[in-house]
Write a protein that holds these residues in place. Structure first.
Motif, PDB file in Angstrom:
ATOM      1  N   HIS C 212     -26.146 -73.093  18.206  1.00  0.00           N
ATOM      2  CA  HIS C 212     -26.521 -72.474  16.929  1.00  0.00           C
ATOM      3  C   HIS C 212     -25.290 -72.147  16.097  1.00  0.00           C
ATOM      4  CE1 HIS C 212     -25.828 -69.328  19.820  1.00  0.00           C
ATOM      5  NE2 HIS C 212     -25.814 -68.401  18.885  1.00  0.00           N
ATOM      6  N   TRP C 213     -24.198 -71.728  16.765  1.00  0.00           N
ATOM      7  CA  TRP C 213     -22.968 -71.475  16.017  1.00  0.00           C
ATOM      8  C   TRP C 213     -22.430 -72.758  15.398  1.00  0.00           C
ATOM      9  CZ3 TRP C 213     -22.443 -66.893  14.516  1.00  0.00           C
ATOM     10  CH2 TRP C 213     -22.669 -65.785  15.338  1.00  0.00           C
ATOM     11  N   LEU C 216     -24.371 -73.563  12.406  1.00  0.00           N
ATOM     12  CA  LEU C 216     -23.979 -72.698  11.295  1.00  0.00           C
ATOM     13  C   LEU C 216     -22.685 -73.178  10.671  1.00  0.00           C
ATOM     14  CD1 LEU C 216     -24.709 -69.514  10.231  1.00  0.00           C
ATOM     15  CD2 LEU C 216     -22.402 -69.295  11.077  1.00  0.00           C
ATOM     16  N   ALA C 220     -22.211 -74.500   6.990  1.00  0.00           N
ATOM     17  CA  ALA C 220     -21.287 -73.831   6.078  1.00  0.00           C
ATOM     18  C   ALA C 220     -20.252 -74.808   5.541  1.00  0.00           C
ATOM     19  CB  ALA C 220     -20.608 -72.667   6.794  1.00  0.00           C
TER      20      ALA C 220
END
Lengths: 213, 235, 238
Positions: C212-213, C216, C220
């Motif tokens: 999930h990081w 992200l 981003a």
């Protein structure tokens, strides 16, 4: 027009105060300090509205190059920072008796603090550039980036908190809301939005007059 | 080539350019004279599409320079004070860099030919840091030649050059005009300006105080006119 | 026939790529000849090591626990120094103006600069990782590949915004102050993501746990680079 808005705002705020302190019941668990929510929640909602306007004004300025859009973005940014500060302070005041500390790195407070820093930077940028055309352009770019970043900040902070704390008790939003509290919230939210609109109109007017001299 | 109408540039309450209009055709060269602070550089930068005028219209090579600056930029070659050179690159590398950015052809032969035209082919692979001011200016001219500019905008091209250097720039400009290019030169050197231009204009207080064919004027006459006009304007 | 129809499109793309490339080429050549950044940044990384050690004290375990944060902190500090100077070379001889005068899409210049900055930041990270491994006794070799992925994605995020803001602040007088003030708040998500993911990886967790990081960070990065590409011409105009 602005005057009428001003009077409407006063009415709205009076109604909000009445609703918050008179009409809405005293909250069972937290006591009267919970009433600060009638300031805190509308403040943060209005802050988000402000930054949405910063985004719109910034995009519109870059597309049309009309100074009016930049004035909108700048004014909305200033007022947004004001309301964000209000959100943080009121959240802090709420937190002290509730959690025993002035500050805690919970997700919402942290996200709001980051938001605050981004837009203070935006205002600093605006204050340090004299050439109005360059100021408008650069501020627009920063405004767009800052606004688009908001959801990214939100998720990153939320997941970061999840690592360190299973779940935080954040207050009445997590449990079903008493309709009286809900109504008081709504009235205050309308009042704050009116206040925001009034400030915005006045600030933009001042900016326009400043540019003419 | 250039059609300027009522150009205005205001900074706050300061009207740097206050209603400048003129026309320039292919093969023509306009010398723009004026005291420091008269706005010569500002006007030149407006013509180069580097600066947006507060008001007015500007057409370059048939394109509306204000709405479609990119089309105008394809035709313009500017050599300003800085000459746009990277000191740590060689002359050849500088040309290759700028020409690639323009989207042009950077075949070695073309680069060498451009350098030869400005008599820098001998030092093509030396770093620009070792160049004199005149050589850097010549490299700037090579860049605009390579870019096939049709309109040259030169800001003080004669400054810092010795007699031989000035003569060289003058001959270069004459050759450029003969090939059909147009040029606007901002300078405060009357003699050199008169030598290359076929029109002379004086910029004072943001306006063109005079715009006449160079053939009509002798240097002393121009000097007198210049002093009278700019004294009047300063007062 | 269809090949001819594709030609202008393909030529436009290759011209764009060439222009981005030539910026990278130019910056690389100048860097190699002037050697401004490389030596100083290498030394700076070494200094950071000492700084962190002295600030946190001799307790080895405390240091080891702080490594994920310190690693990215080091990258950010080096980035504040190195990225802010991205366009300083253009101020000499009015080259900035020259860039503005080139016809065509200016975002190619942004991408070229971004590529150069990514290479610079990657070099900084490799140095930091090696130094951390040696001096702080942290095993960074085992999770090397996933770690490289996390750090790589974080680098793109930092460089994308840093390059854009560097272009902006180069023209301003208060640039040394404004650049960090503008950059750091926007970098909070990248910081949180890379540190959290690095920590998880160093604790031996599999790559899937930090997916999930990574998503992200990737999201981003996409957003930041897109905004950079779309708004660079407005920044360059100054």
């Amino acid at each position: 027009m602005t005057r009428a808005l001003g009077w409407l705002t006063v009415l709205g705020l009076a109604a909000g105060l009445a609703a918050g302190f008179g009409y809405a019941p005293r909250e069972a668990v937290q006591g009267n300090v919970q009433r600060i929510m009638y300031l805190h929640v509308p403040a943060v909602l209005t802050a988000y509205l402000a930054f949405l306007l910063v985004l719109l004004g910034s995009i519109a300025y870059l597309a049309t190059r009309r100074a009016g859009w930049d004035r909108l973005a700048g004014a909305a940014g200033e007022i947004g920072v004001l309301f964000t500060g209000l959100t943080i302070v009121s959240g802090s005041i709420w937190g002290k008796p509730t959690w025993g500390t002035w500050w805690t790195w919970d997700a919402r407070l942290t996200s709001t603090a980051v938001l605050f820093m981004v837009y203070v930077g935006y205002l600093l940028l605006r204050s340090l550039i004299e050439d109005p055309e360059a100021r408008a352009r650069y501020a627009a770019v920063v405004g767009i980036l800052g606004a688009v970043n908001i959801p990214i900040v939100h998720f990153s902070v939320k997941w970061w908190r999840a690592l360190h704390q299973p779940s935080t008790i954040l207050g009445p939003e997590r449990s079903p809301i008493d309709p009286a509290i809900g109504l008081a919230l709504f009235v205050n939210w309308v009042a704050f939005t009116l206040l925001f609109a009034y400030f915005l109109a006045r600030r933009m007017e001042i900016a326009r007059l400043e540019e003419q001299t | 080539m250039i059609l300027a109408r009522e150009l205005r540039k205001t900074y706050g309450s300061n009207r740097v350019i206050d209603g400048v209009s003129f026309e320039l055709g292919a093969g023509q060269c306009l010398a723009l004279l004026g005291p420091n602070g008269a706005g010569k550089t500002t006007l030149l930068r407006i013509l180069a599409t580097l600066l947006r005028p507060t008001a007015g219209a500007l057409t370059i090579g048939g394109a509306d320079a204000l709405r479609e600056p990119e089309r105008a930029r394809a035709l313009i070659g500017m050599v300003a004070h800085g000459s746009y050179v990277y000191e740590d690159l060689t002359a050849r590398e500088n040309l290759r860099f700028w020409e690639t950015l323009r989207g042009g052809d950077t075949a070695a032969g073309r680069l060498t030919a451009a350098l030869a035209q400005v008599e820098l082919d001998g030092v093509a692979d030396e770093r620009v840091r070792t160049f004199s001011a005149g050589m850097k200016r010549r490299l700037g001219l090579a860049r605009v030649l390579l870019g096939q500019a049709r309109l040259l905008l030169l800001d003080e091209p004669f400054t810092g050059l010795d007699r031989r250097g000035r003569k060289w720039v003058g001959e270069f400009l004459l050759g450029f005009r003969a090939a059909g290019g147009a040029a606007v030169i901002a300078t405060h050197s009357f003699g050199a300006g008169l030598g290359v231009a076929d029109r002379v204009a004086i910029l004072g207080s943001g306006r063109l105080l005079m715009d006449r064919p160079a053939a009509d004027l002798a240097p002393e006459e121009l000097q007198r006119l210049y002093e009278s006009l700019t004294d009047g304007a300063d007062a | 026939m269809s090949a001819c129809a594709k030609e202008p499109g393909r030529r436009a793309v290759s011209s764009y790529a060439k222009r981005a490339w030539i910026i990278l080429w130019k910056d690389f050549l100048i860097e190699r000849r002037a050697k401004e950044h490389a030596n100083a940044l290498l030394f700076f990384c070494l200094l950071l090591l000492f700084l962190f050690q002295f600030a946190l004290g001799p307790d080895r375990e405390r240091l080891a626990a702080a490594v994920p944060g310190l690693l990215w902190l080091g990258v950010i500090l080096a980035g504040l120094l190195g990225l802010g100077r991205s366009f300083l070379g253009e101020r000499e001889n009015d080259c900035w103006e020259g860039l503005r005068l080139t016809p065509g899409d200016k975002s190619a210049i942004y991408l070229g600069k971004l590529a150069g900055n990514c290479v610079l930041m990657a070099a900084v990270q490799i140095i930091l990782v090696v130094l951390f491994g040696v001096f702080f006794g942290v095993d960074l070799w085992a999770p090397a590949a996933p770690l490289a992925l996390v750090l790589g994605l974080g680098t793109i995020g930092l460089a994308a915004v840093g390059t854009l803001f560097a272009a902006m602040t180069t023209q301003l007088r208060a640039r040394e102050l404004l650049f960090p003030v503008l950059l750091l708040p926007v970098q909070v998500p990248v910081l949180l993501a890379t540190v959290s993911a690095t920590q998880a990886l160093l604790l031996g967790q599999p790559l899937a746990d930090v997916a999930h990081w990574l998503k992200l960070l990737a999201g981003a990065d996409l957003v930041y680079v897109t905004i950079g590409v779309l708004t660079f011409e407005f920044v360059l105009e100054g």
